[in-house]
Design an enzyme around this catalytic site. Structure first.
Site, short mmCIF file in Angstrom:
data_model
loop_
_atom_site.label_atom_id
_atom_site.label_comp_id
_atom_site.label_asym_id
_atom_site.label_seq_id
_atom_site.Cartn_x
_atom_site.Cartn_y
_atom_site.Cartn_z
N ASP A 33 43.02 40.75 18.38
CA ASP A 33 41.97 40.77 17.27
C ASP A 33 41.34 39.36 17.15
O ASP A 33 41.52 38.50 16.07
CB ASP A 33 43.10 40.86 15.83
CG ASP A 33 43.68 42.07 16.10
OD1 ASP A 33 42.75 43.22 16.30
OD2 ASP A 33 44.84 42.41 15.56
N GLU A 196 36.37 49.66 11.60
CA GLU A 196 37.28 48.69 11.34
C GLU A 196 36.58 47.28 12.13
O GLU A 196 35.31 47.46 12.54
CB GLU A 196 38.65 48.81 12.12
CG GLU A 196 38.56 49.01 13.64
CD GLU A 196 40.00 49.23 14.22
OE1 GLU A 196 41.22 49.35 13.49
OE2 GLU A 196 40.35 48.95 15.47
#
Length: 519
Positions: A33, A196
């Site tokens: 991430d 997302e």
């Protein structure tokens, strides 16, 4: 295809090749991430850490290829909530998820969600820290993947996904101090299955919303990377796919990440990719080309204006030394090095760098649940890298052990495997434990023990031990490193006692050898 991009690389090659080129991944370990910014000549990135403490890793680079960890945003996970503490350890796979880093008003700002506790933020004058005590912006569950943005007029905005509500992407205004969301400004700007990885940018007068979503391509569901574009922040927005993804086995699905522009004006995309392997989600670097006001990530192999994965290229900036992942820690520092992270929040009175200077002392803790390694507190860990040769060697002083105590070297993700010492009735015996399958070794009469873990690029690990630091013998059987709880494998040190909270070990040295790219 331009000659400085190539799609395939030698198995095990990674990072800076020393000849002006690089190979993906640029970091062959679990840096999930990521988000990235440039401030002057420096690049800073963050990476989610989930249930590891300290939380939200901060990295630094001068050239987008060679990276080093410099700190963490969250000093204590208990600032998020009590489930992260050593007496609960109830947040495997949860915790610090994807966030964003920005530079605004001469400060660094990081925002992130945890899926259970809500939205948090912190600021710092120096990205290496110290960071301000964590501030909870919003107590809520079911949200993730956020990003702040400040427009030219100073107004702050904030984008995030409500995955609990059909993956709606919301846009909020921020308060002037950035510590609150103005909830009456809440607007849904997009919705699609699995949306997302949100980022928001303003480039050449256009607002760009980066995200990924799950789409059906050629009869297969894959995660695709999308961009929305508009002259107005509330839209209406145009939409474009900016890189083809063909599945984890082919291109490892570049997904979460961030766009960044170099001082010379070139654009790049920092991303994680992963196949659910023991290396987790390694860090990759892809070139970005702007075509008709849209960013194209990778290389356009079929002239459709949509990028394809590339596995290397020319370095963005030359003149900086290659990343060295190999480390040697003799614990002479007053604080732990940034590459160390604990499994959940450790018990502060059960470890020390000062009780015996030059050693890391790990006192034995009683597990929450007897026989469950995942409830052993104060397991101190590092990422396990994926290169052609990897070896970690630890030197232990076991003279302070007590009856009932176990201590040693471990690997864990979904399952675990350990090599260590078990003391009972004053006798110390070598012990191998693979998820409850145990082998006993020789009686240890000395107070010094060396333990070693070696694994190859396929993640096949074998343990060794030595009583003199020179001659090593294999012990136990081969163990396949793995993936679990959204994490790649971690290598670590443990010390516990199911009978009493007595005993300790002293860690004198920890050496971690990682093969350079292409070795």
């Amino acid at each position: 295809m331009e000659d400085h991009y190539y799609r395939l690389s030698k198995e095990g090659a990674w990072g800076d090749q020393g000849d002006g080129t690089y190979v993906n991944p640029v970091l062959p370990g679990d840096y999930s991430d990521p988000d990235v910014i440039r401030v002057g000549e420096n690049y800073y990135a963050i990476s989610s850490t989930l249930h590891c403490s300290p939380g939200m890793a901060v990295l630094h680079s001068k050239d987008l290829v060679n990276w080093a960890m410099i700190g963490h945003v969250v000093d204590e996970l208990t600032r998020i909530g009590p489930e992260y503490n050593y007496d609960r350890m109830n947040r495997y796979g949860r915790g610090v998820w994807a966030g964003a880093i920005r530079f605004h008003k001469d400060k660094y700002w990081v925002y992130f969600f945890t899926p259970d506790e809500g939205l948090f933020m912190s600021t710092a004058a120096d990205p290496a820290g110290p960071w301000e005590p964590l501030h909870q912006v919003w107590a809520v569950s079911g949200w993730d993947d956020c990003c702040p943005f400040w427009d030219e007029d100073g107004q702050g905005y904030f984008v995030a996904t409500n995955f609990a509500d059909n993956y709606n992407i919301h846009l909020f205004k921020l308060s002037e101090d950035g510590r609150e969301l103005l909830n009456d400004s809440d607007t849904i700007i997009h919705q699609y299955k699995g949306s997302e990885a949100n980022k928001i940018y303003k480039i050449n007068g256009f607002y760009y919303f980066f995200h990924s979503e799950v789409r059906l391509e050629e009869g297969v569901e894959v995660r695709v990377v999308m961009m929305l574009r508009s002259e107005h922040i509330y839209g209406p927005y145009e939409e474009k796919e900016i890189i083809h993804t063909h599945g984890k086995e082919i291109d490892r699905e570049p997904n979460q990440g961030g766009l960044v522009q170099t001082a010379s004006g070139d654009w790049y995309f920092i991303s994680h990719q992963g196949m659910g392997g023991y290396d987790g989600r390694p860090l990759h670097l892809l070139p970005v080309t702007w075509i008709d006001g849209w960013p194209m990530i990778g290389s356009d192999t079929d002239d459709d204006g949509i990028g394809e994965m590339v596995w290397g290229g020319r370095k963005p900036i030359n003149g900086h030394p290659p990343t060295v992942l190999s480390t040697y820690d003799d614990f002479d520092s007053v604080a732990l090095e940034p590459y160390w992270e604990w499994n959940h929040q450790p018990r502060a009175d059960k470890w020390s760098l000062t009780e015996r200077p030059g050693y890391l002392r790990l006192h034995a803790c009683r597990p929450i649940e007897k026989g469950n390694f995942f409830t052993v507190c104060n397991v101190i860990t590092q990422r396990s890298f994926r290169t052609v040769h990897n070896a970690a060697t630890v030197k232990l002083d076991i003279g302070g052990m007590a009856d009932g105590q176990e201590a040693g070297l471990c690997h864990f993700a979904k399952t675990y495997c350990t090599i260590g010492v078990h003391q009972q009735n004053g006798t110390r015996v070598l012990k191998f434990d693979h998820a409850g399958s145990i082998e006993w070794g020789q009686v240890l009469t000395g107070s010094t023990l060396w333990l070693r873990s070696e694994w190859n690029i396929d993640g096949i690990n074998r343990f060794e031990f030595s009583v003199d630091g020179v001659h090593y013998a294999s012990f136990g059987y081969a163990y396949q490193l793995g993936w679990g709880n959204y994490r790649g494998d971690r290598i670590g040190l443990y010390s516990f006692n199911c009978e009493s909270e007595q005993g300790y070990i002293d860690v004198g040295q920890f050496g971690y050898e990682v093969a350079r790219s292409g070795e």
